[in-house]
Write a protein that holds these residues in place. Sequence first.
Motif, PDB file in Angstrom:
ATOM      1  N   ARG A 131       0.861  -1.176   0.000  1.00 45.17           N
ATOM      2  CA  ARG A 131       0.000   0.000   0.000  1.00 45.17           C
ATOM      3  C   ARG A 131       0.897   1.226   0.000  1.00 45.17           C
ATOM      4  O   ARG A 131       1.878   1.288   0.751  1.00 45.17           O
ATOM      5  CB  ARG A 131      -0.874   0.013   1.255  1.00 45.17           C
ATOM      6  CG  ARG A 131      -1.726   1.264   1.419  1.00 45.17           C
ATOM      7  CD  ARG A 131      -2.537   1.199   2.719  1.00 45.17           C
ATOM      8  NE  ARG A 131      -3.307   2.417   2.940  1.00 45.17           N
ATOM      9  CZ  ARG A 131      -4.468   2.701   2.342  1.00 45.17           C
ATOM     10  NH1 ARG A 131      -4.997   1.847   1.490  1.00 45.17           N
ATOM     11  NH2 ARG A 131      -5.114   3.828   2.599  1.00 45.17           N
TER      12      ARG A 131
ATOM     13  N   GLU B 283      -0.105   7.400  -0.076  1.00 46.14           N
ATOM     14  CA  GLU B 283      -1.171   8.176  -0.703  1.00 46.14           C
ATOM     15  C   GLU B 283      -1.465   7.585  -2.080  1.00 46.14           C
ATOM     16  O   GLU B 283      -0.596   6.920  -2.660  1.00 46.14           O
ATOM     17  CB  GLU B 283      -0.742   9.641  -0.895  1.00 46.14           C
ATOM     18  CG  GLU B 283      -0.566  10.393   0.406  1.00 46.14           C
ATOM     19  CD  GLU B 283       0.042  11.768   0.179  1.00 46.14           C
ATOM     20  OE1 GLU B 283       0.095  12.214  -0.984  1.00 46.14           O
ATOM     21  OE2 GLU B 283       0.482  12.364   1.169  1.00 46.14           O
ATOM     22  N   PRO B 284      -2.640   7.849  -2.627  1.00 44.71           N
ATOM     23  CA  PRO B 284      -2.895   7.438  -4.016  1.00 44.71           C
ATOM     24  C   PRO B 284      -1.860   8.087  -4.939  1.00 44.71           C
ATOM     25  O   PRO B 284      -1.440   9.219  -4.704  1.00 44.71           O
ATOM     26  CB  PRO B 284      -4.303   7.976  -4.288  1.00 44.71           C
ATOM     27  CG  PRO B 284      -4.922   8.142  -2.933  1.00 44.71           C
ATOM     28  CD  PRO B 284      -3.799   8.502  -2.008  1.00 44.71           C
TER      29      PRO B 284
ATOM     30  N   GLN C 237      -3.554   2.929  -5.214  1.00 51.98           N
ATOM     31  CA  GLN C 237      -2.901   3.070  -3.912  1.00 51.98           C
ATOM     32  C   GLN C 237      -2.532   1.696  -3.347  1.00 51.98           C
ATOM     33  O   GLN C 237      -1.458   1.519  -2.804  1.00 51.98           O
ATOM     34  CB  GLN C 237      -3.798   3.812  -2.919  1.00 51.98           C
ATOM     35  CG  GLN C 237      -3.123   4.053  -1.570  1.00 51.98           C
ATOM     36  CD  GLN C 237      -3.926   4.960  -0.653  1.00 51.98           C
ATOM     37  OE1 GLN C 237      -5.118   5.172  -0.865  1.00 51.98           O
ATOM     38  NE2 GLN C 237      -3.277   5.509   0.357  1.00 51.98           N
TER      39      GLN C 237
END
Lengths: 414, 449
Positions: free
Chosen positions: B240, B243-244, B259
């Motif tokens: 992950r 942030e996107p 993300q």
Amino acid sequence: MKKYFKYIGAIALVAMAAMSLSSCSEKGFDETIFPDVTDELDPSSYTYKFDKWLKENYLDVYNLEFQYRLKDTETDMYYNLEPATLTNSIDLAVLAKHMWFDVYEEVTGSKEFVKMYGPRILMLVGSPAINPQSGTIVVGLAEGGIKVTLLNVNTMNVNNIYALNGDYFHTMHHEFAHILHQTKSIPREFQLLSLGHYDASNWQDRDPRVVNSLGFVTPYGSSEIREDFAETIANYITKTDAEWEQIWLNASRGFWTEGDETSQDLSTLTYYTYFYYENNEVNDEKRKGTTWNNINFNEDGTMTLKGQYQRGKGTPTKQEDGTYLDEDGKLCDRQGYLLDSEGNRIPIIVYDVEDRDGVDGVALLTQKINIARTWFREQWNIDLDALRNAVQTRVSNYTPEILESLRQQVYGIQ
Amino acid sequence: MKKLFYIFALGLTLSMASCAPSEVDDIFDENPAVRIDNAVKNYTELLKSNGGRWNMKYFANGDEGGYNFMMLFKNGSVEISGKNYYTGDAFVQDESMWEVIADYGPVLTFNTYNEVFHLFSDPVPDGTGLGGDYEFIVMKAEENKITLRGKKTGITAVLERVTDNVTDQEFFAEVEANRAASFSTLVDTLYITTSTGYQFAAVGHNDEVWTIFPAAGDRAANIIDYPEIMNSMSTRNGIRFMEPLSFFTEYDPEAFIPQDFTIQEDGSLLAEDGVTRITAGPLSNVFAAKLNTFVVDKTDMGGDFKTYYENFTTGARAALRRTINDLCFTYFNIFDSRRFNRFAMQFKAASLSCAIFLDYTIVDDNTVSISFNPNAATPYNNNGKTYYNGVEQLRDFIAMLTSRQLSFKTDNVLRPTVLTMYDKANPENYFVLKMTQNANYVDESTIEY
């Protein structure tokens, strides 16, 4: 006609007001929009015992909220802080009562004094508040007589009562002194005593012994009048007799500085209370500072440097009678050290540094304590010495067993 | 009279306006205080419900990777466990308190010290420490996922419900295994192919602080001129990002902004859109990277490759009485001399290190061709020269290899550890190449000649 319109206008305004009010009458103003909040404790809660003890010993008795769950909105958001551990919070809660609240009750004869003037909130923070810019560390705060914040709770060592007294209960006495002088102001006489000697910018770099000599109990006390007052009171109460002996000694002394006194960074300076002249040559350029561990304190009251002696000039010359003389013809030994008439090496004499700061530290500190003593007696009807004695007695009687019994007040709740 | 009418009209308007808040209230059904009180109660119950176990994905700051915590929410207390660099890679669990409070909206706060969690917000020694949050605004709450925003940092954290029977230790073991499966020091550059086919290259993934830049064009210039720094963390399923990756649309307006990536059977990391993918990129590039040495597996080769190799080893023993070992393809002796700063086929004849310098050409994403010029200024090192001139079968072996187009395949497109190099015209002719770090490799930009 004008008069007629005037009446019509008045009627219109009244009608409008009535319409406005009536239009809102559905909701009314008698009901709060806020939901009902119960203050009953939940017996199944993880902290039920602690919360119950706090309610019974702080909230109900002193109207004081003991905030051990950190809310950052209650703190100065400039600082990054972290919460206190629950176990340390419990320890500090019972110890604060034993070492602080109960002491005032003992001295004043009731809980009323603290209930009336004491803080309404005692907040614990696990970490110190470190200023990221200056690196200075805040260990306690008092805000407007309402809230006292104790920081750095997570490093608390309950086995060291002197550290506890110095770190936390000193802070509480200090902050409480602020609360009291915010209620009844600092005596004018006190405010005039050290004018010209405060340093709000560089107090943290001042040497603790040097500020004693200037009539301050601590460097922080030398920052400004209000801190001087709070520090005088808090330290008078919490410092032991031995610690005060050292303060009086420092206060009676002069200090000689090595380093650039014009430097902005006072921490680069080294302070000495003793000095000597190299090879006993009395000359300002030969003057050197030294510390007590380098000194022989002789029975006749003189002081000499350990293991150092006065040397003769040049290479010693052996005489026909087996003795040695230096280039000036003075008696010396084979290694070139001068000898006195009895054939002993001549030691390097050590002197006390003259107290040239223009302040009689002992007299000034004594005066400050006397003013505080009088202020407590006259303004608050409290015997400051009795307060100090009560604190010192509890400090000297403190044992791990006492802490354990205090803890049981919380953990033993059913 | 007209004036009087206006006064009445004005009054009527004002009286209506005074009722406006009631109508706004109607839109939300309840007044704000009740709404936030309900939110606090609902989120408190949500966290404790269905066993109360959640996995928090947490970033303390933008300068390092993120961290997993396992949290068991109970009535007032929370058990938090973690296993990371700051716990000495040991599993640590501690119990402390939590609360949902009405603050900046509903806020989840961990309000007594937890040794696993609060070390990220400890300000010692410089007033900032790692700079992490311990109070979070609840941004969105669903049955199995709660999105939080750190009050001080503004960094998003996510709580995902854990309902299976995995223990906390097993959970962290899964994350670690997943991390090991995601990255390898044998691959220094990864490639992100967006939903529309645009390609980014990335370095720094092994440290979880990625520098992402356009793959096309001058790599050295792009990495300086267009770097996007983004940190990541390993999760139970993949990785992950903090942030996107919204900068994607600056290069490719139609690109999906990912993300979270999930690890796939082929090893690649696939984003939520099912298209955006992270791989080690073309295998030709992997082979051409100077980072690794490709060691020929003597126990797994086939066809002509096997025949010519065995002839070479037999011939070397007959001609020079030496045993051939450790045949590999590598970037050779970068330290020794600039003239040896070359790709080579290397082998050991007893203790002698022999190198035959080759050139390669990338034919396509999975294929290269190699060539050998015996008339070059330095076609081999001294030992290599002895064997090239003294062993005819070595010359035949080189001639065979340079006459074929060599294709590659691998078992894992993200972190290949083994490449199969095969004859593009006949896959039965193959070598299995084990990837190891090239001890001689140094980033050339760091060498001072």
